[in-house]
Design an enzyme around this catalytic site. Sequence first.
Site, PDB file in Angstrom:
ATOM      1  N   ASP A   1      35.638  85.264 -62.353  1.00 21.74           N
ATOM      2  CA  ASP A   1      35.452  86.003 -61.113  1.00 21.74           C
ATOM      3  C   ASP A   1      35.011  87.431 -61.490  1.00 21.74           C
ATOM      4  O   ASP A   1      35.028  87.831 -62.663  1.00 21.74           O
ATOM      5  CB  ASP A   1      36.722  85.988 -60.244  1.00 21.74           C
ATOM      6  CG  ASP A   1      36.362  86.203 -58.766  1.00 21.74           C
ATOM      7  OD1 ASP A   1      35.251  86.695 -58.482  1.00 21.74           O
ATOM      8  OD2 ASP A   1      37.191  85.906 -57.890  1.00 21.74           O
TER       9      ASP A   1
HETATM   10  C1  BGC Z   1      35.286  86.910 -55.249  1.00 21.47           C
HETATM   11  C2  BGC Z   1      34.579  85.604 -55.542  1.00 21.47           C
HETATM   12  C3  BGC Z   1      33.097  85.789 -55.367  1.00 21.47           C
HETATM   13  C4  BGC Z   1      32.644  86.889 -56.287  1.00 21.47           C
HETATM   14  C5  BGC Z   1      31.157  87.130 -56.270  1.00 21.47           C
HETATM   15  C6  BGC Z   1      34.694  88.074 -56.015  1.00 21.47           C
HETATM   16  O1  BGC Z   1      35.200  89.294 -55.612  1.00 21.47           O
HETATM   17  O2  BGC Z   1      36.658  86.756 -55.545  1.00 21.47           O
HETATM   18  O3  BGC Z   1      35.068  84.589 -54.721  1.00 21.47           O
HETATM   19  O4  BGC Z   1      32.430  84.591 -55.622  1.00 21.47           O
HETATM   20  O5  BGC Z   1      33.293  88.096 -55.915  1.00 21.47           O
HETATM   21  O6  BGC Z   1      30.743  87.717 -55.123  1.00 21.47           O
END
Ligand code: BGC
Length: 749
Positions: free
Chosen positions: A293
Amino acid sequence: MMNKLIKYYIVVLFLIVLTGCNKANNAKPKEVVTPFNAQVDSLMALMTLQEKIGQTVMYSGGWSITGPTVSSDNKKYIKEGSVGAMLNVYSAKGTRELQKMAVEETRLGIPLLFGYDVIHGFRTIFPINLGLAASWDLNDIQKGARIAAEEASAEGIHWTFAPMVDIGRDPRWGRISEGAGEDVYLGSKIAKAYVKGFQGDDLSKHNTILACAKHFVGYGAAQAGRDYHTVNMGHDELRNVYLPPFEAAVDAGVETFMTAFNELNGVPATGNKFIFQDILRNEWKFNGFVVTDYTAINELVEHGFAENEKHATELAIKAGIDQDMMSSANRLYLEELINEGKVDVSLVNNACRKILLTKYKLGLFDDPYRYSDEKREKEVVYKAEFLEAARKSAAMSTVLLKNNKALPLNNKQTIALIGPLVKDKENIIGNWAAAGDRKGKAISIYQGIHEYLSASKIVYAKGCEIEDFDMSNFEKAINIAKKVDKVVMVLGEDYDMSGEAASRTNIKLPGRQTDLIRAIRKAVPNKQIVLVLMNGRPLDLSEEDNLVDAILETWFPGTSGGYGVADVLFGTYNPSGKLPVTFPRTVGQIPIYYNMKNTGRPIPPRNPKQDYKSNYIDVPNTPLYPFGHGLSYTNFEYSEVQLSATSIKFSDTLTVSAEITNIGDVDGYEIAQLYVHDKVGSITRPVKELKGFKKIYLKKGESQTVSFTLTVENLKFYNNHEFVTEPGEFEVAIKGTSDFDFKQTFTLN
Ligand code: BGC
């Protein structure tokens, strides 16, 4: 120097040969069992270590911001070959330009992978995922994901960071809106539907995109519902509740996984060998790639798990993480770690190989621009049939929580439309709405209702804002309420009160909205008030339930939401949604979900409190609206279940059926739910478990027998990492809600 140009031509020649093989392979797909391995081998033989590391690096284009940005000079990194993927970039033209940079200005011309959060639609926005789950309609969910992939792929997106398959049992947690709710069985089925929808039947097609099961694992179990918070859970809960939807995604062929931000039992997910190696790779045989993440490698330091970012890089790759989203960790430290002997180069080779294989599967070496198609973008985006599909999904996702004969509306009545969300086009498409338009495209509830009622029959007053405390506009709302036949109030949360980093400790309607209902109820005590809700989580509606005559939960219903909701309000679509998550009476009951354990001192459901029993002294144990609940404009009667046997052996199957009759005045859909209770276990079992469901259509007066087949597989559970079946007595029922008492049993010997 063997100049760069010559090298470039050698490489281009080589890639043409690869491409040729690729095309030849495509000509007879059936015979190619492990395609692209040879191509990847040859390509990797040409790559430097830095280039291989580059494939494990992802940066954000910053075209939409989801978190703190680490790198500012993405172009430079792309040209160096130090980037394998980009997120937050889209549009056919924009992605084509970036891709051109990677293909034409790097030594080996390896195409980039473009990822984006296509969560509940790309341009045409469907209801938020919790809403989609309320439809319990797997075909519809799959179709919605297919449409999202059609639109996103035309704008250059190869990969969506979806579905989020985290079980969510805490309405304070903002991201409960992005998941399928609280149940393991429903959540697992829905996980598969999304994966199949996004990835389609063949990844080499230009309109299919990679799915990503996220966030592995336990993210929904954050302490106190606070986003990113600590997770502690035993093997029983991990294995039986939180892991199965991820396993279902693997079964459906999901190509990628994303790590969770949280720690799990003291080990942050992004550095967690147990979940990524022991479970995901060794047990489930997942062979796609794992992305972190956003900045999750760096966060291992804040977690107190790594000494510094370099140490964090080492821990993440050793845990089995392949791609680094936004930490810059792999780019900065991996080579050094390898040179120091701390990280084996084979880990980088494996990660790079998996990522390249995926690019081959998508056909990016055939044509790196195949997804960035301006012509297709124009044809596909906001297609009329997509908007129509979104309208149907919006209708199917609504849940009629309460109805005291106030709905459906008819076109002879005059109506006062009151509330901050009546004319809203910004919130209606919900959070994580990808490239959805929050202004022009969305259809407000007002517009939807207007399709059914002439302007002369509608009066409107905003009454108040969603979040502020100003009551100066109450009077106008009260005045119009007095002049009409019926009041329809459209209230709820702001779209950004749910989603990431949007946890709430108070799950009531925000601002002065409940005061507004109270004021109107007082002014028109005998008039019917319908409450239409938009929100991203279960709310505490205890007071509203007493004040109004009908409550229609529409979640955030998406681009065509106004039409879909109006279809339900006027009975063109008879509501069929069922709650995928429990609505508590008060925040103090959380966590509350239907399949809890019994405890040693239970009180029978629906009974008043008793001394020294497992109950509260101030509220009942029961929720306000249980999981599986959802009314219709008709009524369905369920017969007692019929069993093909009352005792079965491990090798047998059991048929469980019930006759369902539409005893009301209109036709409608019903979602019949099969529940089982394993009465005694070597570890205790939940009081109820959903084991099947079917959506059926019954004309008024019509009956249908609904049957489910239960096998021993359906009765298994994990006890300390062993998937076991235990003989004994089971209770079983088929109902239209989880709120019932079992009457039938069978035994397994
Ligand atoms: C979120 C993810 C997301 C990623 C990319 C993160 O802050 O937890 O679910 O896919 O950002 O945008």
